[in-house]
Enzyme design. Structure first.
Site, mmCIF file in Angstrom:
data_model
loop_
_atom_site.group_PDB
_atom_site.id
_atom_site.type_symbol
_atom_site.label_atom_id
_atom_site.label_comp_id
_atom_site.label_asym_id
_atom_site.label_seq_id
_atom_site.Cartn_x
_atom_site.Cartn_y
_atom_site.Cartn_z
ATOM 1 N N SER A 126 10.732 8.886 5.973
ATOM 2 C CA SER A 126 10.895 8.182 4.741
ATOM 3 C C SER A 126 11.491 8.910 3.517
ATOM 4 C CB SER A 126 9.365 7.652 4.432
ATOM 5 O OG SER A 126 9.364 6.999 3.138
ATOM 6 N N TYR A 151 0.314 10.207 2.342
ATOM 7 C CA TYR A 151 1.123 9.532 3.416
ATOM 8 C C TYR A 151 2.564 9.852 3.458
ATOM 9 C CZ TYR A 151 5.146 6.376 4.597
ATOM 10 O OH TYR A 151 6.174 5.939 5.221
ATOM 11 N N LYS A 155 4.645 12.885 6.236
ATOM 12 C CA LYS A 155 6.080 12.585 6.649
ATOM 13 C C LYS A 155 6.763 13.987 6.370
ATOM 14 C CE LYS A 155 6.314 8.273 8.098
ATOM 15 N NZ LYS A 155 6.465 8.115 9.314
HETATM 16 C C1 WQD Z 1 8.666 -0.681 -4.725
HETATM 17 C C2 WQD Z 1 8.630 -0.843 -6.525
HETATM 18 C C3 WQD Z 1 6.469 -0.423 -7.223
HETATM 19 C C4 WQD Z 1 4.466 -3.835 -5.556
HETATM 20 C C5 WQD Z 1 6.448 2.918 -0.287
HETATM 21 C C6 WQD Z 1 6.594 4.020 0.509
HETATM 22 C C7 WQD Z 1 7.832 4.167 1.536
HETATM 23 C C8 WQD Z 1 7.909 2.813 2.193
HETATM 24 C C9 WQD Z 1 7.862 1.652 1.351
HETATM 25 C C10 WQD Z 1 6.477 2.809 4.515
HETATM 26 C C11 WQD Z 1 7.897 0.119 -6.989
HETATM 27 C C12 WQD Z 1 6.958 -1.930 -7.633
HETATM 28 C C13 WQD Z 1 5.397 -2.913 -5.921
HETATM 29 C C14 WQD Z 1 4.004 -4.858 -6.781
HETATM 30 C C15 WQD Z 1 5.450 -3.783 -8.118
HETATM 31 N N1 WQD Z 1 6.712 3.065 3.156
HETATM 32 N N2 WQD Z 1 5.899 -2.827 -7.125
HETATM 33 N N3 WQD Z 1 4.541 -4.725 -8.037
HETATM 34 O O1 WQD Z 1 6.208 2.605 -3.122
HETATM 35 O O2 WQD Z 1 8.705 2.482 -3.338
HETATM 36 O O3 WQD Z 1 7.690 2.858 -1.363
HETATM 37 O O4 WQD Z 1 6.554 1.766 0.520
HETATM 38 O O5 WQD Z 1 7.511 2.893 5.048
HETATM 39 O O6 WQD Z 1 7.763 5.329 2.241
HETATM 40 O O7 WQD Z 1 6.555 5.187 -0.325
HETATM 41 O O8 WQD Z 1 7.360 0.734 -2.065
HETATM 42 O O9 WQD Z 1 7.463 -1.669 -2.361
HETATM 43 O O10 WQD Z 1 5.271 -0.466 -2.943
HETATM 44 O O11 WQD Z 1 7.199 -0.273 -4.394
HETATM 45 O O12 WQD Z 1 6.040 -3.526 -9.393
HETATM 46 O O13 WQD Z 1 3.153 -5.727 -6.527
HETATM 47 O O14 WQD Z 1 7.967 -2.063 -6.537
HETATM 48 O O15 WQD Z 1 5.966 0.032 -8.547
HETATM 49 O O16 WQD Z 1 8.282 0.606 -8.371
HETATM 50 P P1 WQD Z 1 7.696 2.209 -2.661
HETATM 51 P P2 WQD Z 1 6.787 -0.395 -2.965
#
Ligand code: WQD
Length: 351
Positions: A126, A151, A155
């Site tokens: 990731s 997490y 990785k």
């Molecule tokens: C993306 C953006 C949030 C939800 C993680 C892991 C990565 C992969 C995907 C496993 C961020 C914003 C989110 C919400 C928001 N995991 N957000 N409101 O954190 O980039 O990646 O998940 O495979 O390895 O690190 O993904 O979709 O959680 O967040 O504003 O209700 O959306 O703050 O900026 P992330 P995400």
């Protein structure tokens, strides 16, 4: 037929990868204890491919049970290892559970690679391994910062363990660093099934739009980005899936002398949270009900991929646009709702 073991094959990326492998001539078996997934997703895989996929419903942290899969399938030539817990937030609350599960399952799989001399190994990694990069887009050589969560640390450790282990093995490994996988298969027969309230952005958007969630929050718009919200590289899950087939082909066709090769899997385009919401509103015609909330601990401010290495060496080319990512994600959410309504109508006494 070239037989591949896909661990975590009942999961979101795993199930889409099984479809792509089968469509490209591989025979596939699955190992998934369904602790975080639903085995019924393989029915969708079967509808798309016409192939029934056998699932070994075992805990990969139990060596004997993992070993037994390889004793029963001596013709396995490759493994794609997805099986792991993957919630950033949960890993902060339960770090030991994450280290125990994600690392012990990896140790057992690697012991089987060595014992059964499995020639080809692909690991689900990731972009989280980069932490908060100083410079974007990130290449595979961008130095890794401390992981923002346990997490992410599993990785980073997983990659290091594999790189060291494969120096000693005649087998070869590929590490695939996904950016943000989103969307659903165009057949809308398989897609993402988050457990409980979704942590990830796109399922939070679609569940809010369909009314499962009353509202959602944008976690901070005071960042140093073009519109103040965090920047990511959203990539369609089918493009991610096809990269796994290309990675296996790369190893099967003996395209590298390297014991372990790393590839970024992103579109190479950055997209902010607010831009992702606008894209969803454009394809759905829905004005999304969201609020601006406080920053989320552990969030990376901005990251997106330099994907030139995967494009040149794997001949990988992402096909799906951001609008198509949102369109397939929305159609999948509508499909889930329709199926829930049919179930409720057939089981009125359960409501
Ligand atoms: C993306 C953006 C949030 C939800 C993680 C892991 C990565 C992969 C995907 C496993 C961020 C914003 C989110 C919400 C928001 N995991 N957000 N409101 O954190 O980039 O990646 O998940 O495979 O390895 O690190 O993904 O979709 O959680 O967040 O504003 O209700 O959306 O703050 O900026 P992330 P995400």
């Amino acid at each position: 037929m070239k037989k591949i073991l896909v661990t975590g094959g009942c999961g979101y990326i795993g199930s889409h990868t099984i479809v792509d492998l089968v469509e490209n001539g591989y025979e596939v078996i699955c190992a998934d204890n369904n602790s975080r997934s639903n085995e019924n997703i393989l029915l969708g895989v079967e509808k798309i491919t016409g192939k029934k996929i056998k699932n070994y419903k075992i805990d990969l942290c139990v060596l004997d049970d993992t070993y037994a899969i390889f004793q029963e399938n001596p013709d396995i030539i490759g493994i794609i290892h997805f099986a792991a817990y993957k919630s950033v937030g949960e890993s902060v609350e339960k770090p030991l559970m994450y280290y125990d599960n994600n690392l012990n399952s990896l140790f057992n799989i690697l012991k089987c690679v060595a014992a059964f001399k499995i020639p080809h190994f692909v690991f689900s990694s990731s972009c989280t391994v980069y932490g908060n990069p100083d410079k974007i887009p990130v290449t595979e050589e961008t130095p890794q910062k401390p992981a923002a969560s346990p997490y992410g640390a599993t990785k980073q450790m997983g990659e290091q363990i594999i790189q060291d282990a494969f120096k000693e093995l005649s087998s070869k490994a590929i590490l695939l660093r996904y950016f943000n996988p989103v969307g659903a298969h165009p057949s809308i027969l398989i897609g993402e099934l988050p457990l409980g309230r979704p942590a990830n952005l796109v399922p939070a958007i679609t569940q809010t739009a369909i009314g499962k969630l009353p509202t959602m929050q944008v976690y901070g718009t005071d960042y140093d980005t073009r519109d103040g919200s965090c920047l990511r590289d959203y990539i369609h899950v089918v493009d991610i899936a096809h990269a796994h087939t290309l990675a296996l082909n790369f190893l099967v066709d003996n395209k590298t002398e390297q014991a372990c090769t790393v590839f970024n899997l992103g579109t190479g385009d950055g997209c902010t949270v607010l831009e992702a919401i606008k894209a969803f509103e454009q394809v759905s015609g829905i004005a999304l009900n969201y609020e601006i909330g406080p920053r989320r601990a552990g969030d990376v401010v901005a990251i997106y991929a330099n994907n030139e290495k995967a494009k040149s060496q794997l001949l990988w080319k992402p096909q799906y646009s951001l609008l198509q990512m949102m369109e397939t994600a929305w159609k999948w959410e509508l499909k889930i709702k329709a199926e829930e309504q049919i179930f409720e109508a057939q089981n009125p006494d359960l409501n």
